[in-house]
Design an enzyme around this catalytic site. Structure first.
Site, PDB file in Angstrom:
ATOM      1  N   LYS A 338       0.827  -1.193   0.000  1.00 18.50           N
ATOM      2  CA  LYS A 338       0.000   0.000   0.000  1.00 18.50           C
ATOM      3  C   LYS A 338       0.869   1.254   0.000  1.00 18.50           C
ATOM      4  CE  LYS A 338      -3.950  -2.230   0.383  1.00 18.50           C
ATOM      5  NZ  LYS A 338      -5.030  -2.141  -0.620  1.00 18.50           N
ATOM      6  N   HIS A 469     -10.203  -8.479  -7.780  1.00 18.23           N
ATOM      7  CA  HIS A 469      -9.942  -8.009  -6.426  1.00 18.23           C
ATOM      8  C   HIS A 469     -10.447  -8.994  -5.377  1.00 18.23           C
ATOM      9  CE1 HIS A 469     -11.504  -5.754  -2.805  1.00 18.23           C
ATOM     10  NE2 HIS A 469     -10.223  -5.419  -2.784  1.00 18.23           N
TER      11      HIS A 469
END
Length: 538
Positions: A338, A469
């Protein structure tokens, strides 16, 4: 710790097991240990460290105690080989257990204490073996028989104690409160103040049965909010399926979406429907006795797989690097971390550290979770070019198709987005504007497998790559049925819900050969269930 060397002289005197036979038996132990090390680690991952550590202690102790019954070299060889089989995987199981419980800042000291403990055990086993060998003739047994019996049964007792005392992971610990068990997960949306840290995921499961006894299972999910709303909507529309032919999945999808159309045909309504649609596809594949990927028409038997769960911003970079190493040891083929912090310099430091750990050629991705504006995405995107990333994910708001298209046209690094979209039309808006190189639909979010297949067809028409996802249990089959380049996202978060495990090998996730999606709910999943409803008539 068993001290067979302390008994070797006695074994030679009583049974004729000389130094050569003893050395060969010791070698057989290490041969067995080497052969069964990897299978033992795989089974430990399946059953959990508590059960596996206890099993190792008990089986090791029983086989060690059985050594008191050897009659000559042949039986000695057999038991030494079996002892190696029993002990294989012990050290990795201990280290894995410590990894599950301790942060990076404490794990080094814990590992050191474990190593010191092993040395102390080895040091004390000699002095303890002496008195046991001195019991020669007691109850008609040789001293070496007493040594194997007592030390073996001690290990059995430790194994039994460990089974009842240890907890495999933090979430199993009854002595911790729910708040203490939960480690909040943060990405860029949290650091920019737009969302709260993630502490739980709400799942909506649908189990559909037919008159002939066939069953299918599917699920939807919601992070942070929306779970109760999904469940309420699913309850309202479930009766629409009663009496229908489960093979007519496309028609049933339309029926369900129109049943709740006054609430819209995207968002919560379609996400609530997804569990039913996925269950119907699971049911159809099971009735055909085929894995879902084969029913759809598989293009491959395995899919490139990358891990995301180890790279959140709530984790210090030291822990992220540890997670990277763990993922690599498990056979992961790519690593995503991230980014999107207010301080972009910190993002770059984390990316550089992970790239350094992975090397230049290993696939690496970053995910900004929609937190950059166009100017920031352009600037950071150019800076990230030197890291040769597989893609930059969600650099902009997911509905900014024009901004994504401009970014994709100017950067060499591919752009990936789409996970937050909840309809085919929303995905088509991105696809037709060339807004990304990787499309990232989420079957539970877009309304199930039926609309997901439409998105796949649109993406294939534009020759785009596919990287669904989350929900690898579903998306593995769909990615395997896509003609173009595909990746599947690895999250171990859902593993407690299902009996089955997905196999990783050489950077790829193997499509299971079980019929349907190939998973079934655990008792733990049912114990966590807060509400249920059974619909048997329209």
């Amino acid at each position: 710790m068993e001290r067979v060397e302390d008994a070797q002289t006695h074994l030679q005197a009583d049974l004729g097991i000389g130094a050569a036979a003893y050395g060969f038996g010791a070698g057989l132990f290490f041969v067995a240990y080497t052969i069964f090390e990897v299978p033992s680690n795989a089974l430990m991952e399946r059953f959990g460290p508590r059960i596996w550590l206890s099993r190792i202690c008990v089986s090791w102790g029983l086989i060690s105690a059985a050594t008191m019954l050897v009659q000559g070299p042949a039986s000695f060889y057999v038991l030494r080989f079996l002892l190696g089989v029993a002990e294989a995987g012990f050290v990795p199981a201990v280290l894995y257990y410590l990894t599950k419980w301790l942060p990076n800042s404490h794990r080094g000291r814990a590992n050191a204490r474990y190593a010191v403990g092993a040395l102390l055990a080895f040091s004390l086993s000699g002095p303890l073996s002496g008195p046991l060998l001195g019991l020669e003739g007691t109850l008609g047994l040789h001293g070496w028989q007493w040594m194997f019996l007592v030390e073996g049964l001690t290990s059995v007792a430790v194994g039994v104690f460990a089974f009842f005392w240890l907890d495999s992971k933090v979430s199993d610990a009854k002595w911790l409160s729910d708040e203490e068990k939960t480690a909040p997960i943060s990405d860029a949306k949290v650091l920019t103040g737009r969302q709260k840290p993630l502490t739980e995921i709400a799942f909506l499961f649908a189990e559909i049965g037919t008159e002939s006894g066939a069953e299918g299972i599917g699920f939807g999910y919601s992070k942070r909010a929306g779970g109760p709303g999904m469940y309420a909507h699913a309850q309202e529309i479930a009766s629409e399926l009663i009496g229908e032919d489960p093979s007519d999945i496309g028609r049933l999808w339309n029926k369900l979406v129109w049943a709740g159309a006054s609430m819209g045909r995207t968002g919560l309504t379609t996400q609530a429907m997804a569990a039913f649609d996925i269950a119907l596809w699971d049911l159809k594949a099971k009735r055909a006795n085929l894995p879902l990927a084969k029913l759809l028409g598989a293009h491959r038997d395995s899919v490139s797989c990358y891990n995301t769960s180890g790279g959140y911003l709530s984790m210090p970079i030291e822990q992220v690097l540890d997670n990277v190493s763990l993922s690599l040891s498990r056979g992961i083929g790519g690593i995503k971390i991230k980014v999107g912090q207010p301080d972009t310099r910190e993002d770059l430091r984390r990316v550089e550290a992970v790239r350094g750990r992975l090397g230049d050629a290993f696939p690496m991705m970053v995910d900004a979770n929609q937190q950059w504006d166009r100017a920031t995405a352009q600037r950071i995107g150019r800076t990230l070019e030197r890291f040769d990333l597989t893609w930059i994910e969600e650099p902009l708001d997911c509905y900014d198709a024009e901004g994504h298209a401009r970014l994709a046209a100017t950067l060499d690094t591919p752009i990936a987005t789409g996970e937050m979209l909840t309809s085919v039309d929303e995905h088509w808006n991105l696809i037709r504007q060339d807004a990304s190189d990787f499309v990232q639909p989420d079957a539970p979010r877009v309304g199930g497998i039926t609309p997901f297949l439409r998105i796949m067809a649109l993406a294939d028409h534009r020759k785009l790559s596919l990287a669904p996802h989350f929900a690898m249990e579903i998306h593995l089959h769909l990615a395997a049925a896509y003609p173009g380049t595909t990746w599947v996202e690895h999250f171990e978060w859902l593993e407690p819900l299902f009996h089955e495990r997905l196999e990783l090998r050489d950077g790829r996730m193997i499509v299971p050969n079980r019929p349907g999606l190939g998973f079934s709910l655990t008792e733990q999943a049912r114990a966590w269930t807060s509400d249920t409803a059974t619909i048997t008539s329209a």
